[in-house]
Design a protein around this motif. Structure first.
Motif, short mmCIF file in Angstrom:
data_model
loop_
_atom_site.label_atom_id
_atom_site.label_comp_id
_atom_site.label_asym_id
_atom_site.label_seq_id
_atom_site.Cartn_x
_atom_site.Cartn_y
_atom_site.Cartn_z
N ILE A 905 0.84 -1.20 0.00
CA ILE A 905 0.00 0.00 0.00
C ILE A 905 0.87 1.24 0.00
O ILE A 905 2.04 1.20 0.41
CB ILE A 905 -0.98 0.04 1.20
CG1 ILE A 905 -0.21 -0.14 2.51
CG2 ILE A 905 -2.09 -0.94 1.06
CD1 ILE A 905 -1.03 0.21 3.71
N CYS A 906 0.30 2.34 -0.47
CA CYS A 906 1.04 3.60 -0.48
C CYS A 906 0.03 4.75 -0.37
O CYS A 906 -1.17 4.57 -0.50
CB CYS A 906 1.88 3.73 -1.76
SG CYS A 906 0.90 3.82 -3.27
N LEU A 907 0.56 5.92 -0.13
CA LEU A 907 -0.24 7.15 -0.10
C LEU A 907 0.00 7.88 -1.42
O LEU A 907 1.15 8.16 -1.77
CB LEU A 907 0.19 8.02 1.08
CG LEU A 907 -0.32 9.47 1.10
CD1 LEU A 907 -1.83 9.51 1.27
CD2 LEU A 907 0.34 10.27 2.22
N PHE A 919 3.97 7.95 -1.63
CA PHE A 919 4.82 7.72 -0.47
C PHE A 919 4.57 6.31 0.04
O PHE A 919 3.44 5.84 0.05
CB PHE A 919 4.50 8.73 0.64
CG PHE A 919 4.66 10.16 0.22
CD1 PHE A 919 5.89 10.80 0.31
CD2 PHE A 919 3.58 10.87 -0.30
CE1 PHE A 919 6.04 12.12 -0.10
CE2 PHE A 919 3.72 12.18 -0.71
CZ PHE A 919 4.95 12.82 -0.61
N SER A 920 5.66 5.67 0.50
CA SER A 920 5.51 4.33 1.05
C SER A 920 4.81 4.40 2.40
O SER A 920 4.80 5.44 3.05
CB SER A 920 6.89 3.68 1.22
OG SER A 920 7.59 4.32 2.28
N LEU A 921 4.24 3.28 2.83
CA LEU A 921 3.63 3.20 4.16
C LEU A 921 4.17 1.98 4.88
O LEU A 921 4.35 0.93 4.26
CB LEU A 921 2.10 3.10 4.03
CG LEU A 921 1.40 4.39 3.58
CD1 LEU A 921 -0.07 4.14 3.34
CD2 LEU A 921 1.58 5.52 4.58
N PRO A 922 4.49 2.13 6.17
CA PRO A 922 4.20 3.30 7.00
C PRO A 922 5.29 4.37 7.03
O PRO A 922 5.10 5.41 7.64
CB PRO A 922 4.06 2.67 8.40
CG PRO A 922 4.98 1.50 8.37
CD PRO A 922 4.95 0.97 6.97
N LEU A 927 8.30 8.03 -3.15
CA LEU A 927 8.55 7.03 -4.20
C LEU A 927 8.38 7.61 -5.60
O LEU A 927 9.00 7.16 -6.54
CB LEU A 927 7.58 5.85 -4.03
CG LEU A 927 7.72 5.05 -2.74
CD1 LEU A 927 6.56 4.08 -2.59
CD2 LEU A 927 9.04 4.28 -2.71
N LEU A 928 7.52 8.60 -5.73
CA LEU A 928 7.26 9.21 -7.05
C LEU A 928 6.95 10.67 -6.82
O LEU A 928 6.22 11.02 -5.89
CB LEU A 928 6.06 8.52 -7.72
CG LEU A 928 5.55 9.11 -9.05
CD1 LEU A 928 6.46 8.68 -10.18
CD2 LEU A 928 4.13 8.66 -9.34
#
Length: 1099
Positions: A905-907, A919-922, A927-928
């Motif tokens: 999962i990511c935001l 953004f990576s979680l947690p 990331l991009l």
């Protein structure tokens, strides 16, 4: 495994950071000092941003073309877009870089190529033999304006008419100008004393390619002999010409005029028309000319072997038909059919069985391009029925006000929606197959179901199947049918808070698993729907009215007096509250009494028949309070497991138990804080005029004040700057300094306080001031007890703070997996349940496994909170902030979603400055970060949404949805998924000339155009007239053109092109340097002549 042990390291960290990268680096350093148990699998290489497909009707269409052999339709627009349609599911979008309007399109029939003429006087050759069409060549006219183009079938010479009345000839293979020019003064000679006007028509005689028919706007038509370079005949008429069409035998042609007349001319009788027709003119007595009508903008003349010819025209209605809709007229023999259209006609084309102009045309359909629709008429059936349109062109049937996107839905959803939607289809369509049937589908590499939901200005909601980069409407729900419609403006109770579109949808909350749907509308109304496959009749529509008040010292009241105290929450357990009658005042702040306890809309009090599909469970309306209109709803959430719906606005929050039909919570935002309110709220001077909250679909820009009592509707602004601020108030906040709106709501099962040892049902509330508050839900047991015992709600006292308005919240478990909100599985509630079924269908709620000791439970879940400015990950129940990322300093996040991608999962965030970030979680590692598009209008902000598997979309124009992906895997597979426009098809055989015609020289006369227009015969065109620009399609595109007339010629010159490509590029650069260009072009010209006639194997 060791747990996180940094409880107070980052707790209470203030949001002061120089840049996102610096804060990220600091976090990584701290994170490096501990062993994390969550392994993050997403890396930057999993992300790539690219557009996938564009759906919907081409916005502001301006041109139309059809390839009768390939069966492909092309539409050009005023913004330089090009949309190509083949069989249903095969469509393509391209864009001219200049953005200039497309004025005309011409297919190179069965060649896989298309010529576009633009308003900036450029011609472009598109290669359609690749999945993403590209421009091979462009030609920019410098001294003349293009008005009309004509490319004869199976010819490589394109005739280009100009505003000055001249005709230039372009070789479409090399995209160079011929030296052969037809000058206007030579064409008309002494037949007219004045300039004949721009060229409005060019076509060759179907039976003699050497004769060119030229139509000038002023009314003069010239038949030009290409070989002798002089006019054979000149036809003059005193009315302006709009279009010209040939009879296929080449002995007659027809002109349409500005006075609503058609003139039919015999080619060899130029003195006067053979016949004059006024299709819609009233025939006057005494042989007088009929009254003039509106201009006939286009006419087509199509013949059939078996019967009378068809004359098809647009326009020409009489002037006394005021208010009549635009019409297409079909004249066939003695019958005249007038087909009314919903929108004005941009262009139309008659589809015929043959591509050859010198054969019986045998028309079978008419494609009518309207301003906002595409209609196909079946000419072969009586009554001229229309074909059912299989393309998703009705997105804008009512303007889109919001949308949501769900990828990876339950697999039974699409069939369920399709089955109820199939009953809504209209009848009376043509029985024939859709005639635009070219191209081939791509490979389906994505197998998960995707659904798009669009909310509209008329209160309708559409569900679309968006699986595998296609789009098809599944089901349409009309939410407005629950309300009484006012017959006219006088009847309307003056309680509306919007001038028009009072039913417009603002927010959609949908639970795909339980199929519960909840919508919030612009008139401060909320409707909850259940899905059912059974038809029901609801005798009395269940409804509640909620008095949501903003009560602190600085509240603005019309007269500045103190507002009455807050009424007690709840409106009793009577599910059918009677709607109070509207106050008999005439304006919203009349002196004879303040409007109070009145909702904006009146719910029907008659029985309501509800078809299978979505059926009303409950209607909730906010009411007027002491002359103050209810504020528009800014956030909404529904939970099927708890049986609750919650919504908020800039006044406060209300929670409703939709099973018991009672109000559980009705609090002003300030009261949510209790004694923990961190803000000093200064009293402010009262204002006489009430201002809307700005949190709705208001047509206001940042910092502007709206003095009226009413907000404009989402469709009232022609420039489409309306904006639903459903989640954040930064763009349009008016009362930002005092009004704290509810901007995010999330039901979940988690830890509500630091001392909790196990998770429990709760509601997390986010506000526009960056506060997160937690409300505890105490639910009775399931089954019958759930309907009898009350739900108890209480604030937990937990308060978290972020910078900027809260947009989105989600929860992770100890493994870093997303914890979905509780839901109950869908069941048919209109059918009584068996006892066994009742036991089986107890509410499903995610349950955390109780750990063995209190130390181990210390960090059992993680809350992910995204605001307009930053994101935080907070460990629960300790409430320590373990990760923080400042997303943007200078802009703000418009949309943030927590999504799944590649089993992780990511935001994903979309910022107002045009950046898309993940953004990576947690750990919130960036990331991009790609600059995608700036926020050019509020429509994009209102409709942008991310979903699972790297998918996203937004409304790119009022009529089109643009889909994009941020997944590397989808980008790589996209080429395979796209359909192919061009398929190899045999060109039909030319019509048989017959024995006698062949013997006596009848039939079609061919012409060696190369001999006439080639450089050896006509010389070179003036270099300053037009500039050649090589397109990005380049040599690769030419290689792709492997068959057909143009393909053969291109192949023969391929080696020359490859060898001379660098030379050509140099020529383009030096053309700007006026003096040196001349000598260089001579050298290039010699090279070209040297290789011109050689075969590719002779190089």
């Amino acid at each position: 495994m060791r747990k996180f042990n940094i409880r107070k390291v980052l707790d209470g960290l203030t949001a002061v950071s120089s840049a996102a990268s610096a804060s990220s680096a600091a976090q990584q350093q701290q994170a490096g000092n501990r062993e994390t148990e969550i392994q993050e699998t997403l890396q930057s290489e999993h992300f790539q941003l690219c557009k996938t497909v564009r759906h919907g009707f081409p916005y502001q269409p301006s041109a139309l073309a059809f390839d009768p052999v390939q069966k492909i339709l092309a539409i050009g627009t005023q913004t330089g877009a090009l949309r190509l349609f083949g069989r249903p599911g095969v469509e393509c979008y391209c864009q001219h870089d200049s953005g200039a309007a497309v004025i005309q399109l011409q297919f190179l029939i069965n060649e896989g190529a298309l010529v576009s003429a633009l308003a900036d006087d450029t011609l472009h050759l598109w290669n359609l033999r690749q999945k993403r069409p590209a421009i091979l060549h462009s030609l920019k006219f410098n001294r003349e304006r293009i008005t009309f183009c004509h490319l004869p079938f199976q010819s490589k010479w394109l005739y280009v008419g100009t505003e000055r009345g001249n005709i230039h000839i372009v070789n479409v293979e090399s995209f160079t100008l011929s030296g052969y020019v037809i000058m206007w003064n030579k064409a008309i000679e002494l037949s007219s004393k004045s300039h004949p006007g721009p060229i409005v028509h060019i076509s060759d005689n179907p039976m003699d390619e050497g004769k060119l028919l030229i139509g000038f706007e002023s009314g003069t038509v010239v038949l030009w002999d290409l070989k002798s370079k002089k006019a054979d005949y000149r036809y003059t008429h005193d009315e302006a010409i709009h279009s010209v069409a040939w009879h296929h035998e080449g002995k007659q042609f027809i002109c349409s005029h500005s006075d609503g007349t058609l003139t039919i001319w015999n080619v060899k009788s130029p003195t006067k028309p053979f016949q004059t027709i006024t299709p819609h003119g009233k025939q006057l007595k005494d042989g007088k000319k009929p009254e003039p009508c509106k201009p006939i903008l286009k006419v087509e003349y199509k013949t059939t072997r078996a019967g009378d010819p068809f004359i098809i025209l647009s326009g020409g209605l009489s002037y006394d038909t005021v208010g009549r809709r635009p019409c297409l007229t079909v004249m066939h023999g003695k019958s005249t059919a007038v087909l009314e259209m919903d929108y004005s006609i941009v262009d139309f084309l008659t589809l015929c069985e043959t591509p050859y102009p010198n054969d019986f045309q045998e028309p079978y359909a008419v494609v009518v391009l309207l301003e906002k629709d595409l209609v196909l008429i079946d000419l072969a059936q009586n009554g001229y029925p229309i074909f059912e349109n299989p393309y998703p062109l009705t997105i804008h049937e009512s303007p889109v006000t919001c949308c949501e996107y769900f990828a990876d839905c339950p697999v039974d959803l699409i069939p369920a929606l399709y089955s109820v939607g199939a009953r809504q289809k209209r009848q009376g369509y043509s029985k024939k197959e859709w005639p635009i049937s070219g191209g081939n589908w791509g490979l389906i590499t994505q197998s998960y179901p995707e659904i798009i939901i669009t909310g509209h200005a008329d209160g309708s909601i559409k569900f679309w199947d968006a699986s595998a980069i296609t789009l098809q409407v599944l089901y349409k729900l009309k939410t407005a049918k629950v309300f009484e419609k006012s017959r006219n403006k006088e009847d309307r109770p003056n309680t509306d808070i919007v001038d028009e579109d009072p039913y417009a949808i603002q927010i959609i909350s949908w639970c795909p698993e339980s199929r519960m749907l909840c919508i919030a509308g612009v008139s401060a109304h909320v409707i909850i729907y259940r899905f059912s496959k059974q038809e029901v009749t609801t005798e009395v529509i269940p409804m509640l009215e909620v008095r949501l008040l903003y009560e602190i010292n600085d509240v603005e009241t019309p007269d500045g007096e103190q507002v009455p105290p807050l009424p007690t929450p709840g409106t009793g357990s009577n599910p059918q509250s009677i709607v109070p009658q509207s106050h008999p005042s005439t304006s919203s702040s009349s002196s004879d009494g303040l409007r109070d306890n009145v909702p904006c809309l009146k719910v029907k009090n008659s029985p309501l028949k509800q078809s299978p599909g979505y059926q009303i469970e409950l209607v909730i309306q906010l009411v007027w309070v002491s002359g103050e209109p209810p504020q528009q709803i800014t956030s909404l959430a529904v939970n099927s497991a708890y049986g609750l719906v919650v919504f908020g606005n800039c006044n406060g929050i209300a929670m409703v138990d939709y099973l018991q039909k009672t109000v559980l919570l009705n609090l002003g935002t300030i009261e949510l804080y209790g004694s923990n309110d961190p803000y000093r709220r200064e009293p402010r001077s009262p204002r006489k005029t009430r201002q809307p909250s700005g949190a709705g679909l208001c047509d206001i820009n940042e910092g502007t004040m709206v003095p009226e009592d009413r907000c404009k509707s989402p469709t009232s602004d022609v420039k489409d700057n309306s904006f639903s601020r459903s989640r954040s108030s930064s763009v349009t906040s008016i009362d930002k300094e005092s009004r704290e709106a509810i901007s995010a709501l999330h039901f979940c099962e988690t830890f509500t306080r630091k001392a909790d040892t196990s998770p429990s049902p709760c509601l997390w509330v986010g506000t526009t001031l960056g506060t997160v508050l937690v409300i505890v839900l105490n639910l009775p047991p399931g089954g019958e007890q759930r309907l009898l015992q009350p739900v108890i709600v209480s604030p937990s006292g937990t308060i978290l703070r972020l910078k900027g308005a809260i947009l989105r919240m989600a929860f992770l478990d100890t493994t870093g997996s997303l914890v979905p909100p509780a839901h109950e599985p869908w069941r048919e509630h209109n059918v009584p349940e068996d006892k066994d079924e009742k036991d089986k269908s107890k509410k499903r709620r995610p349950v955390s496994v109780s750990p063995s000791s209190s130390q181990e439970i210390s960090e059992n879940q993680y809350a992910v909170i995204c605001s307009e400015k930053q994101a935080k990950v907070i460990s629960l129940p300790s409430q320590n902030c373990i990760y923080k990322q400042n997303i943007t300093e200078t802009s703000f996040v418009l949309r943030g979603d927590i999504v799944s991608l590649s089993n992780s999962i990511c935001l994903a965030c979309f910022c107002a400055n045009g950046h898309i970030m993940t953004f990576s979680l947690p750990s919130l590692r960036p990331l991009l970060d790609v600059y995608y598009l700036p926020l050019t209008n509020m429509r994009i902000a209102r409709t942008f949404c991310f979903t699972n598997n790297g998918q996203a979309l937004y409304l790119v124009s009022p009529t089109e949805i643009q889909r994009l992906t941020y997944s590397q895997e989808t980008c790589e597979n996209l080429q395979e998924m796209l359909g192919e426009l061009f398929t190899p098809v045999e060109t039909p055989e030319a019509p048989n000339r017959g024995f006698f015609k062949g013997l006596f020289g009848g039939g079609a006369q061919s012409l060696d155009r190369e001999e006439l227009f080639g450089e050896s015969a006509s010389g070179k065109a003036s270099r300053s007239l037009a500039q050649h620009i090589p397109g990005p399609g380049g040599i690769e595109g030419v290689k792709g053109a492997a068959s057909g007339v143009v393909g053969e010629l291109a192949r023969a010159r391929l080696a020359l092109d490859e060898r001379g490509q660098k030379l050509g590029e140099l020529e383009e650069k030096t053309a700007a340097m006026l003096y040196s260009a001349d000598s260089f072009s001579k050298h290039a010209h010699e090279m070209m002549l040297k290789y011109k006639d050689k075969k590719w194997y002779q190089f």
